[in-house]
Design an enzyme around this catalytic site. Structure first.
Site, PDB file in Angstrom:
ATOM      1  N   ARG A   1     -11.772   6.745   9.580  1.00 58.32           N
ATOM      2  CA  ARG A   1     -11.290   5.359   9.591  1.00 58.32           C
ATOM      3  C   ARG A   1     -12.363   4.395   9.106  1.00 58.32           C
ATOM      4  O   ARG A   1     -12.075   3.447   8.357  1.00 58.32           O
ATOM      5  CB  ARG A   1     -10.856   4.977  11.006  1.00 58.32           C
ATOM      6  CG  ARG A   1     -10.364   3.542  11.143  1.00 58.32           C
ATOM      7  CD  ARG A   1      -9.141   3.281  10.295  1.00 58.32           C
ATOM      8  NE  ARG A   1      -8.540   1.989  10.639  1.00 58.32           N
ATOM      9  CZ  ARG A   1      -7.463   1.495  10.059  1.00 58.32           C
ATOM     10  NH1 ARG A   1      -6.866   2.189   9.096  1.00 58.32           N
ATOM     11  NH2 ARG A   1      -6.964   0.332  10.426  1.00 58.32           N
TER      12      ARG A   1
ATOM     13  N   HIS B   1      -8.002  -5.284  -0.364  1.00 58.15           N
ATOM     14  CA  HIS B   1      -6.704  -4.631  -0.153  1.00 58.15           C
ATOM     15  C   HIS B   1      -5.996  -5.148   1.095  1.00 58.15           C
ATOM     16  O   HIS B   1      -4.765  -5.231   1.134  1.00 58.15           O
ATOM     17  CB  HIS B   1      -6.925  -3.116  -0.040  1.00 58.15           C
ATOM     18  CG  HIS B   1      -5.666  -2.316  -0.037  1.00 58.15           C
ATOM     19  ND1 HIS B   1      -4.747  -2.365  -1.057  1.00 58.15           N
ATOM     20  CD2 HIS B   1      -5.165  -1.434   0.884  1.00 58.15           C
ATOM     21  CE1 HIS B   1      -3.738  -1.553  -0.785  1.00 58.15           C
ATOM     22  NE2 HIS B   1      -3.966  -0.987   0.391  1.00 58.15           N
ATOM     23  N   ASP B   2      -6.751  -5.495   2.106  1.00 54.30           N
ATOM     24  CA  ASP B   2      -6.173  -5.980   3.362  1.00 54.30           C
ATOM     25  C   ASP B   2      -5.509  -7.345   3.229  1.00 54.30           C
ATOM     26  O   ASP B   2      -4.873  -7.808   4.183  1.00 54.30           O
ATOM     27  CB  ASP B   2      -7.244  -6.059   4.448  1.00 54.30           C
ATOM     28  CG  ASP B   2      -7.216  -4.850   5.375  1.00 54.30           C
ATOM     29  OD1 ASP B   2      -6.331  -3.990   5.208  1.00 54.30           O
ATOM     30  OD2 ASP B   2      -8.094  -4.760   6.259  1.00 54.30           O
TER      31      ASP B   2
ATOM     32  N   ASP C   1      -8.697  -6.730  -4.879  1.00 53.75           N
ATOM     33  CA  ASP C   1      -8.287  -5.417  -4.369  1.00 53.75           C
ATOM     34  C   ASP C   1      -8.762  -4.320  -5.319  1.00 53.75           C
ATOM     35  O   ASP C   1      -8.339  -4.265  -6.475  1.00 53.75           O
ATOM     36  CB  ASP C   1      -6.768  -5.383  -4.225  1.00 53.75           C
ATOM     37  CG  ASP C   1      -6.240  -4.103  -3.591  1.00 53.75           C
ATOM     38  OD1 ASP C   1      -7.050  -3.204  -3.284  1.00 53.75           O
ATOM     39  OD2 ASP C   1      -5.015  -4.006  -3.407  1.00 53.75           O
TER      40      ASP C   1
ATOM     41  N   SER D   1       0.838  -1.200   0.000  1.00 55.41           N
ATOM     42  CA  SER D   1       0.000   0.000   0.000  1.00 55.41           C
ATOM     43  C   SER D   1       0.876   1.255   0.000  1.00 55.41           C
ATOM     44  O   SER D   1       1.707   1.407  -0.893  1.00 55.41           O
ATOM     45  CB  SER D   1      -0.960  -0.032   1.191  1.00 55.41           C
ATOM     46  OG  SER D   1      -1.992   0.907   1.052  1.00 55.41           O
TER      47      SER D   1
END
Length: 380
Positions: free
Chosen positions: A223, A356-357, A323, A154
């Protein structure tokens, strides 16, 4: 809420005590302190050093392999540690908190020696190039001429791309995971909404909130919003679906109708509330903006092949098919540029439902690929 740094292994490098560090825009800034941790042993040849760069909200604590407690797990424990893909019995691992962060390295929450108060919004708008320049100064300070590899995901991956551009001779190899050489307008839009949630919080007070209430509500919302971009629609549906909270039945509406009725709502609120305990709102503003403005090609003014033309070592690009924060297409563009240049490049697009994680979660394929790649790195 003041942030406590709990890590036992943390060290500090005073890069400069003066206002003499030249930023990309020409501004002189200082002093600068860098918080970092090292794991493993640097060998006599100094050729086993691996520099790991964290993502947006990470820090220096990449692994807890050498901690005496289990209270502070490393953010990449699954990949880094004794016997892991990045084996701290073999490699000397270095990880620092990013310039502009809030876990020991100079950032908006640091004290401005000219005022005796935290910088807040008087902190300069830094760039990924500035951040990488600080990282390179740390590596030089440690007496390492050439790293074995530089790796990150990232924002960390974007930083690796900048290493490839600014310091192509400084590492024998580069590993870019779930990243791009520029942030898409869609992700910029998500970050902008998050920043506005912070700026609109009455406690933000123009960034000068350190001696009073912090903008926790704004940071929580920022967040929550960002976390959505780290997941995939499949992973959200599989984990939460339209499930109600355990204590909530269909037709019941707690919290004056707008509380967390669904499990996904409760999850996002939990992630947001947990986040404010460990991160500074100003750092969030600065680092997300830093990601937004990064474009290694200077808005297409420089061909991507020119950005990467001086890389001598091998490189590995890894993406994940689910992602949508940094897509496989983002990685493929860079891989194609490396291929056009005749560079030694490997590309793997991993199948994962976690979005993405995925690069932060346990993944045997990722671990195997990274381990094999580093083992086969040769000196440039």
């Amino acid at each position: 809420m003041s942030i406590t740094i709990p890590y036992q292994n943390i060290k500090y490098f005073n890069l400069t005590e003066k206002k003499d560090f030249k930023l990309e825009d020409g501004t002189l800034f200082g002093p600068i302190t860098v918080a970092y941790e090292t794991f493993g042993t640097l060998n006599a040849e100094k050729d086993n050093a691996v520099f790991i760069i964290h993502a947006l909200t990470g820090d220096s604590h990449v692994t807890s392999a050498e901690d005496n407690d289990t209270v502070t797990p490393g953010w990449w424990d699954k990949l880094v540690g004794k016997g892991k893909a990045i084996d701290t019995d073999k490699y000397f691992v270095i990880s620092s908190n990013a310039f502009g962060g809030c876990m020991g390295t100079t950032g908006p929450s640091s004290i401005n020696p000219e005022t005796g108060k935290q910088y807040g919004q008087s902190f300069p708008l830094i760039t990924i190039k500035d951040m990488v320049k600080v990282q390179k100064k740390l590596v030089d300070h440690l007496g390492i001429h050439t790293l074995k590899t530089v790796i990150g995901g990232s924002l960390g991956g974007m930083s690796v791309i900048e290493w490839m551009s600014s310091f192509p001779d400084a590492s024998d190899s580069f590993i870019v995971i779930a990243a791009s050489y520029k942030t898409s307008s869609q992700i910029i839009a998500f970050y902008e909404v998050g920043r506005n949630a912070i700026l609109a919080d009455p406690n933000y007070n123009g960034g000068d909130y350190y001696e009073s209430k912090h903008p926790d509500n704004g940071l929580t919302i920022a967040r929550m919003l960002a976390h959505i971009t780290y997941l995939s629609s499949h992973s959200i549906e599989e984990k939460f679906g339209r499930n109600f909270q355990n204590e909530t039945k269909a037709g019941e509406y707690p919290y004056a109708n707008f509380g967390p009725m669904f499990a996904i709502e409760s999850y996002l609120r939990y992630q947001g509330k947990k986040f404010v305990e460990r991160f500074d709102a100003n750092s969030y503003l600065y680092l997300t903006k830093t990601m937004d403005i990064y474009d290694a090609t200077n808005n297409a003014a420089i061909p991507l092949t020119d950005v990467l033309k001086n890389v001598k070592g091998k490189s590995l690009f890894i993406s994940f098919n689910s992602d949508w924060h940094f897509t496989p297409a983002d990685s493929w563009v860079m891989v194609k540029a490396m291929m056009e240049l005749g560079k030694e490049v490997t590309y793997v697009n991993l199948d994962s439902p976690y979005g993405h994680d995925a690069f932060l979660l346990e993944n045997n394929e990722l671990e195997s690929i990274v381990s094999s790649f580093i083992k086969n790195v040769r000196r440039i």
